[in-house]
Design a protein around this motif. Structure first.
Motif, PDB file in Angstrom:
ATOM      1  N   GLN A 165       0.842  -1.192   0.000  1.00 32.82           N
ATOM      2  CA  GLN A 165       0.000   0.000   0.000  1.00 32.82           C
ATOM      3  C   GLN A 165       0.881   1.247   0.000  1.00 32.82           C
ATOM      4  O   GLN A 165       2.015   1.224   0.484  1.00 32.82           O
ATOM      5  N   LEU A 166       0.312   2.319  -0.534  1.00 32.76           N
ATOM      6  CA  LEU A 166       1.054   3.583  -0.581  1.00 32.76           C
ATOM      7  C   LEU A 166       1.464   4.009   0.834  1.00 32.76           C
ATOM      8  O   LEU A 166       2.575   4.506   1.048  1.00 32.76           O
ATOM      9  N   GLY A 167       0.574   3.765   1.806  1.00 32.58           N
ATOM     10  CA  GLY A 167       0.878   4.108   3.199  1.00 32.58           C
ATOM     11  C   GLY A 167       2.114   3.378   3.718  1.00 32.58           C
ATOM     12  O   GLY A 167       2.858   3.902   4.551  1.00 32.58           O
ATOM     13  N   VAL A 217      -1.434   7.003  -7.621  1.00 27.77           N
ATOM     14  CA  VAL A 217      -2.304   8.194  -7.584  1.00 27.77           C
ATOM     15  C   VAL A 217      -3.705   7.809  -7.102  1.00 27.77           C
ATOM     16  O   VAL A 217      -4.318   8.528  -6.311  1.00 27.77           O
ATOM     17  N   ALA A 218      -4.193   6.648  -7.573  1.00 29.72           N
ATOM     18  CA  ALA A 218      -5.544   6.209  -7.158  1.00 29.72           C
ATOM     19  C   ALA A 218      -5.606   5.972  -5.644  1.00 29.72           C
ATOM     20  O   ALA A 218      -6.682   6.051  -5.040  1.00 29.72           O
ATOM     21  N   SER A 219      -4.451   5.680  -5.017  1.00 26.89           N
ATOM     22  CA  SER A 219      -4.425   5.382  -3.575  1.00 26.89           C
ATOM     23  C   SER A 219      -4.362   6.634  -2.706  1.00 26.89           C
ATOM     24  O   SER A 219      -4.557   6.548  -1.495  1.00 26.89           O
ATOM     25  N   VAL A 220      -4.065   7.785  -3.310  1.00 26.22           N
ATOM     26  CA  VAL A 220      -3.830   9.012  -2.518  1.00 26.22           C
ATOM     27  C   VAL A 220      -4.970   9.306  -1.527  1.00 26.22           C
ATOM     28  O   VAL A 220      -4.711   9.581  -0.357  1.00 26.22           O
ATOM     29  N   PRO A 221      -6.252   9.229  -1.940  1.00 26.80           N
ATOM     30  CA  PRO A 221      -7.323   9.573  -0.988  1.00 26.80           C
ATOM     31  C   PRO A 221      -7.356   8.670   0.248  1.00 26.80           C
ATOM     32  O   PRO A 221      -7.954   9.027   1.256  1.00 26.80           O
ATOM     33  N   PHE A 222      -6.726   7.485   0.171  1.00 28.78           N
ATOM     34  CA  PHE A 222      -6.863   6.510   1.258  1.00 28.78           C
ATOM     35  C   PHE A 222      -5.650   6.474   2.194  1.00 28.78           C
ATOM     36  O   PHE A 222      -5.600   5.665   3.105  1.00 28.78           O
ATOM     37  N   SER A 242      -1.142   7.994   6.436  1.00 26.58           N
ATOM     38  CA  SER A 242       0.168   8.382   6.979  1.00 26.58           C
ATOM     39  C   SER A 242       0.389   9.896   6.890  1.00 26.58           C
ATOM     40  O   SER A 242      -0.094  10.566   5.974  1.00 26.58           O
ATOM     41  N   THR A 243       1.146  10.424   7.864  1.00 27.80           N
ATOM     42  CA  THR A 243       1.454  11.865   7.846  1.00 27.80           C
ATOM     43  C   THR A 243       2.673  12.148   6.958  1.00 27.80           C
ATOM     44  O   THR A 243       2.927  13.292   6.593  1.00 27.80           O
ATOM     45  N   GLU A 244       3.424  11.073   6.597  1.00 24.72           N
ATOM     46  CA  GLU A 244       4.609  11.268   5.740  1.00 24.72           C
ATOM     47  C   GLU A 244       4.152  11.764   4.364  1.00 24.72           C
ATOM     48  O   GLU A 244       3.148  11.296   3.835  1.00 24.72           O
ATOM     49  N   PRO A 245       4.891  12.693   3.738  1.00 22.87           N
ATOM     50  CA  PRO A 245       4.477  13.193   2.411  1.00 22.87           C
ATOM     51  C   PRO A 245       4.665  12.104   1.336  1.00 22.87           C
ATOM     52  O   PRO A 245       5.691  11.428   1.322  1.00 22.87           O
ATOM     53  N   HIS A 246       3.650  11.955   0.468  1.00 18.19           N
ATOM     54  CA  HIS A 246       3.783  10.950  -0.605  1.00 18.19           C
ATOM     55  C   HIS A 246       4.444  11.538  -1.850  1.00 18.19           C
ATOM     56  O   HIS A 246       4.875  10.799  -2.738  1.00 18.19           O
ATOM     57  N   LEU A 247       4.482  12.866  -1.965  1.00 21.33           N
ATOM     58  CA  LEU A 247       5.184  13.582  -3.038  1.00 21.33           C
ATOM     59  C   LEU A 247       4.607  13.344  -4.435  1.00 21.33           C
ATOM     60  O   LEU A 247       5.202  13.745  -5.426  1.00 21.33           O
ATOM     61  N   LEU A 248       3.442  12.676  -4.512  1.00 16.47           N
ATOM     62  CA  LEU A 248       2.875  12.402  -5.839  1.00 16.47           C
ATOM     63  C   LEU A 248       2.385  13.679  -6.506  1.00 16.47           C
ATOM     64  O   LEU A 248       2.399  13.794  -7.735  1.00 16.47           O
ATOM     65  N   ASP A 249       1.942  14.669  -5.684  1.00 18.56           N
ATOM     66  CA  ASP A 249       1.499  15.922  -6.302  1.00 18.56           C
ATOM     67  C   ASP A 249       2.664  16.647  -6.970  1.00 18.56           C
ATOM     68  O   ASP A 249       2.461  17.504  -7.829  1.00 18.56           O
ATOM     69  N   THR A 250       3.896  16.296  -6.580  1.00 14.88           N
ATOM     70  CA  THR A 250       5.079  16.879  -7.256  1.00 14.88           C
ATOM     71  C   THR A 250       5.370  16.128  -8.548  1.00 14.88           C
ATOM     72  O   THR A 250       5.621  16.737  -9.597  1.00 14.88           O
TER      73      THR A 250
END
Length: 1079
Positions: A332-334, A378-383, A386-394
């Protein structure tokens, strides 16, 4: 054997002809003689002669191939003989390790087959074929060549154990594979890993060891036979007792080290192993263990991306892309964002993806995996919690930008260098765009701004080029190519609204982009028909379809912000205006693109999709363009409806789609207005009159044929859409007296030409379909019977004519004969179960149309082999349901058949019972049930009557006599069904249970024998349990076939199946039983 091949020299000549010969006839003759060799009693001695004295590798290969076929037979060789063959081959390869690799491979395969098929066989209280690993260890103590042979044996054995042979019971395969997995596979994997740690210098050995590891990790651990095409969905179900191997960090490190140290040919195998390691099921680890394991995988990814030299090899690059995709499939992205160095690794992956997209011509098939990774992230972002930044918006907008700019930059290169255009491979393009649509919606403002800027820039350049005095065709083509990509991309991001949470601002941006495409449509259409570009047109149709799915529909709120900008620029204020634009575009395409099949078929598909929803239909019929189409559907306005020689016959197929959509539109306001229907049919009436004149004057046969093919396709489209009794009756009245005779005449004349007969037969099959009860004519109407008589004439004509063709070659038999027969069967089945004809009437009034069509059914059936019945899917899916109808309602016909015909039909049922297609196997079970029930009821009735007044029912008596003459027919079927229940993966358990009860009640003695043979074949400690299972099966079941009794048996059988599986699952149970039951 036709002739005994005596001498070695003769055998070697045949081998050379078979493997090296260029003369096809000579090769086929050699193959025939060598096939006879396999069946001859001297086969083993001849193989030994070839192996020991053969002078060429091909002689040895032939010997290995013959041995392979010999040991794979369903009736196995004696156990002593198989042990001798295995030991002989082991000694042979040990004494000759320098044989050609393909010969060693073929011989090793024989050892693997013998081992697998004899896995449970016992001699002197020993599982005699399981000491293979001990034998292999002897090879590992000798020279490098022996070492390699030993590894090859293990590798081939692992692959063979995983291979499903569909000609044998699947339960037996699973039992062997499971036992091998539990007893040997872990040891083999550990052995391979330890050997890889010890010796990486010998490249040939390293290659075979890596292949062995890969075969271990590719093993089907839980028997789900995963479809290899579903590559990105894979999870490897590693057994729990392998945990220790996976928890050691050294295991992953070993394969990452191998990747860096080996040359590309081998390093891609190391990466393939890592793909499987990355796909290990999540539940193998606890949370901390999983985090640690993922950390090691990510560390390896970082190391590869920091030293990317190896990725210039296409094989390595492809496997690495698969590896990255699997990371997100299984984690998972988390979890990913919590890994140490995540921010650095995601930056490296983003840069790698951007570089890959920019080099669009390099390994295009691998891009799919990279886009899969980003799409899922990207599809996982809403779920993500974690407080760690995923940086996908970059990084996601950068990925989208790289895709867009690289595709635009590819256009001039493709045109200038004459390369293959990626846009021509629409399947790949659509797949990539669907993945991109999710990625593009992340930070959508950036994507939208980029597309607006690029679209404006390219559209302005295009307009300048169009208006310049010296037009440069090459420059115009480049600009059109870029615009095609931009339109596809706009369609993609608009379609992305459905996959990602959307806001009013996003809808407004969609409006900005859509405005530009609608303006481009006007610009392109203004140039027609002088100049046109097929790729731009196809892109526009893709965009329109995406816009339709997203913003034109029954559920959409009318206040959508997408129309705000469109109303300012184009005056399009709501979906009614959009529908007008859609229809204007459809009419323009149908008028101006008549000769371009891809554009026409895509346009018609779009029209068809629009015509499905009722609310949309109500809006569409008010549009002027639709009214125009309903009144002017002729080749004068729509050239693709023409039948001149410029159009190939296959192009006429899209006419069915056109008329289906058009008739749906007509139906909205048609009601009972016969005049309107007559007006709509006027163009077809004119065409039919023309054909009638041509037939009467006997000239221009080719033109008449083309017109009839077109008409048959048109009428099938119309008939498909007429789903009410009133509208269908109008069509019937129009076609019955005037035009059905013309179609009958065409079948007589052109029965040899499938291009002509197939559309006509399909039309008849459509007319016979009682969809939505549309054929339930009034009680005073004979229409149902009249229609059936016409169908009977057509099927009889076609059947008699097609059988006059004689024997056809293998490649001709389906298109020229079997396809037509399957449509006839499908049509007949629709008529028999349509419930609009009372078939008893025919005999009552001496009308032979019903008898004739049944005789035609039999004649056509007898001309088809049993293997063809099952081999051709469409034929089996029309024959078996038809047979089910006949056995359900027309048993008097079945019982009146000649014994050889009845035997043919019952054999076809018997063979269909084990078909993989559940439509076929379920129809066979139902047909068998009807036959058995009929027979059982007949015997029961005869038993009840007093002897004096017992009238012998001739039909039932005939069937009973046949079964008494051929008792093995029903016994064989009972044996197959019992085998399916006990040993197979039975997917239609209810269907199988229904005929089985009748078979048991009719053949109690044989059932007792079957039961006894199964129980005695098992060890003593199991017999009592199995005996109890059989007693429970018949508990509470009475000697009748009433529904209540059947249901009781079905419930018992479900429990019986589960209990038998439990009893046979453990090691001690013998496997020979399934073969005994089938013999």
């Amino acid at each position: 054997m036709a002739r005994h091949v005596q001498s070695l020299a003769e055998l070697e000549v045949l081998c050379n002809q078979l493997y090296e010969g260029t003369d096809l006839a000579q090769r086929m003759q050699a193959e025939k003689v060598l096939l006879e060799l396999i069946d001859s009693p001297e086969c083993l001695s001849q193989c030994q002669l070839l192996l020991e004295q053969g002078t060429t590798s091909y002689a040895q290969l032939l010997a290995a191939t013959c041995l392979s076929k010999l040991v794979s037979r369903t009736t196995p060789l004696p156990i002593e003989q198989r042990i001798d063959i295995r030991n002989y081959i082991l000694n042979y390869v040990a004494s000759q390790p320098k044989l050609a690799p393909f010969v060693i491979q073929a011989l090793v395969q024989v050892i693997a087959k013998i081992t697998k098929l004899g896995w449970f066989e016992v001699q002197k209280d020993q599982l005699i074929f399981r000491d293979i690993i001990a034998d292999v260890k002897k090879f590992l103590q000798a020279t490098v060549d022996h070492y390699i042979i030993g590894v090859m044996i293990l590798s081939e054995l692992t692959q063979e154990m995983n291979l499903v042979d569909y000609s044998r019971p699947s339960a037996k395969h699973r039992k062997i594979a499971t036992s091998f997995r539990d007893t040997s596979l872990k040891d083999i994997l550990m052995l391979a890993c330890s050997l890889l740690k010890e010796d990486q210098q010998q490249q040939s050995l390293a290659m075979h060891l890596l292949k062995l590891v890969l075969n271990c990790l590719n093993f089907d651990f839980i028997g789900n036979s995963a479809d290899e095409s579903a590559d990105d969905l894979c999870t490897v179900q590693i057994p729990t007792n392998w945990r220790t191997i996976f928890l050691e960090p050294e295991t992953l490190d070993l394969f990452f080290d191998l990747y860096h140290s080996l040359p590309p040919v081998l390093s891609q195998l190391a990466l393939s192993c890592l793909v499987q390691f990355a796909s290990t099921r999540r539940s193998l680890f606890s949370n901390p263990e999983r985090a640690k394991y993922l950390g090691n995988l990510i560390k390896g990814v970082k190391r590869i991306l920091e030293n990317p030299q190896g990725l210039s090899d296409p094989g390595n690059y492809h496997e690495f892309c698969r590896f990255l995709a699997r990371l997100k499939t299984n984690y998972q992205l988390g979890e990913l964002v919590m890994v140490k160095d995540y921010s650095e690794v995601i930056r490296l992956i983003a840069n790698f993806t951007i570089t890959s997209l920019q080099h669009w011509e390099f390994a295009p098939n691998s891009v799919h995996y990279l886009l899969t990774l980003w799409q899922r992230m990207v599809a996982s972002v809403p779920f993500v919690k974690s407080t760690e930044p995923h940086l996908l918006d970059t990084y996601a907008p950068e990925i989208t930008k790289a895709y867009i700019t690289s595709r635009l930059e590819s256009v001039p290169v493709v045109i200038r260098d004459g390369l293959e255009d990626p846009l021509d491979d629409t399947a790949t393009v659509f797949q990539q765009l669907e993945q991109l649509c999710t990625v593009s919606r992340c930070e959508y403002e950036k994507t939208c701004a980029l597309l607006v800027q690029l679209f404006d820039q390219n559209a302005q350049n295009y307009q300048k080029l169009l208006h310049s005095s010296n037009r440069n065709p090459l420059e115009i083509t480049v600009q059109e190519g870029r615009l095609a990509w931009l339109v596809y991309l706009v369609g993609t991001v608009v379609g992305g609204r459905l996959t990602y949470t959307s806001t009013d601002e996003h809808d407004a941006m969609d409006g900005e982009l859509s405005c530009r495409v609608f303006q481009l449509i006007s610009l392109m259409d203004a140039q027609l028909p002088r100049s046109s570009n097929e790729k731009v047109e196809l892109a526009i149709l893709w965009f329109l379809d995406q816009f339709r799915k997203t913003y034109v529909g029954d559920q959409l709120q009318r206040t959508s912000k997408v129309y705000a900008r469109m109303s300012e620029v184009l005056g399009i204020t709501d979906d009614n205006h959009v529908l007008e634009t859609f229809m204007a575009k459809i009419v323009t395409n149908l008028k101006c693109w008549g000769r371009c099949e891809p554009v026409i078929s895509r346009t018609l598909q779009f029209l068809n999709d629009l015509s499905v929803g009722y609310i949309l239909l109500k809006k569409l019929v008010k549009i002027d363009a639709v009214k125009f189409m309903l009144q002017n559907h002729t080749s004068k306005h729509f050239p693709f409806l023409g039948v001149n020689d410029n159009y190939s016959l296959s192009d006429l197929r899209c006419r069915t789609t056109f008329y289906t959509a058009l008739t749906r539109l007509l139906m909205v306001d048609l009601g009972e207005d016969e005049d309107e229907f007559e007006n709509f049919m006027l163009p077809l009436t004119v065409s039919f009159e023309t054909v009638t004149q041509i037939f009467n004057n006997s000239f221009k046969q080719e033109e008449a044929k083309r017109m009839l093919i077109g008409l048959a396709r048109d009428l099938r489209g119309i008939a498909f859409a007429l789903n009410t009794k009133t509208s269908y009756t109008m069509l019937f009245d129009w076609i019955y007296t005037s035009y059905l005779p013309i179609l009958q005449r065409a079948i007589e004349l052109w029965y040899r030409e499938a291009a002509c007969t197939t559309p006509i037969l399909k039309l008849m099959a459509e007319l016979l379909q009682n969809r939505s009860q549309r054929l339930n004519f009034d009680v005073s109407s004979p229409n149902g019977i009249l229609l059936f008589r016409e169908a009977s004439k057509m099927i009889c004509t076609y059947g008699n004519q097609i059988l006059s063709l004689g024997t056809l070659s293998k490649d001709q038999v389906y298109p020229l004969k079997l396809k037509g027969i399957s449509i006839c069967y499908s049509a007949l089945k629709s008529a028999l179960c349509g419930n609009y004809v009372s078939f008893g009437v025919f005999k009552l009034y001496g009308d032979n149309h019903f008898d004739n069509v049944l005789q035609a059914f039999v004649k056509m059936l007898l001309s088809v082999s049993h293997s063809d019945l099952l081999q051709y899917r469409k034929l089996s899916q029309s024959y078996y349901p038809l047979l089910e109808c006949l056995t359900q309602d027309h048993m008097s016909f079945i019982t009146s058949l000649e014994p050889h015909v009845l035997m043919y039909i019952l054999t076809s049922i018997s063979e269909g019972l084990t078909a993989l297609d559940t439509i076929v196997s379920s129809s066979c079970c139902a047909s068998l049930d009807y036959v058995v029930t009929y027979l059982f009821k007949h015997i029961a009735k005869e038993g009840k009557k007093p002897v004096r007044c017992r009238e012998i029912s001739q039909d039932g008596q005939r069937l009973l006599h046949f079964m008494q003459q051929n008792p093995e027919v029903l016994q064989q079927m009972m044996s197959i069904l019992m085998n399916t229940i006990i040993f197979e993966d039975c997917r239609n358990q209810w269907s199988v249970s229904r005929p089985l009860l009748g078979l048991i009640l009719l053949n109690e003695k044989y059932f007792s024998e079957l039961r006894a043979s199964l129980i005695t074949s098992q060890p003593d400690n199991k017999r009592e349990v199995l005996d109890q299972c059989f007693r429970n099966l018949m508990e509470g079941v009475e000697q009748n076939l009433l529904v209540k009794n059947r249901d009781r048996f079905t419930q018992n059988m479900s429990v019986f199946r589960r209990d038998m599986a439990d009893a046979l699952r453990c090691e001690g149970a013998t496997e020979a039983s399934s073969l005994d039951m089938m013999s």
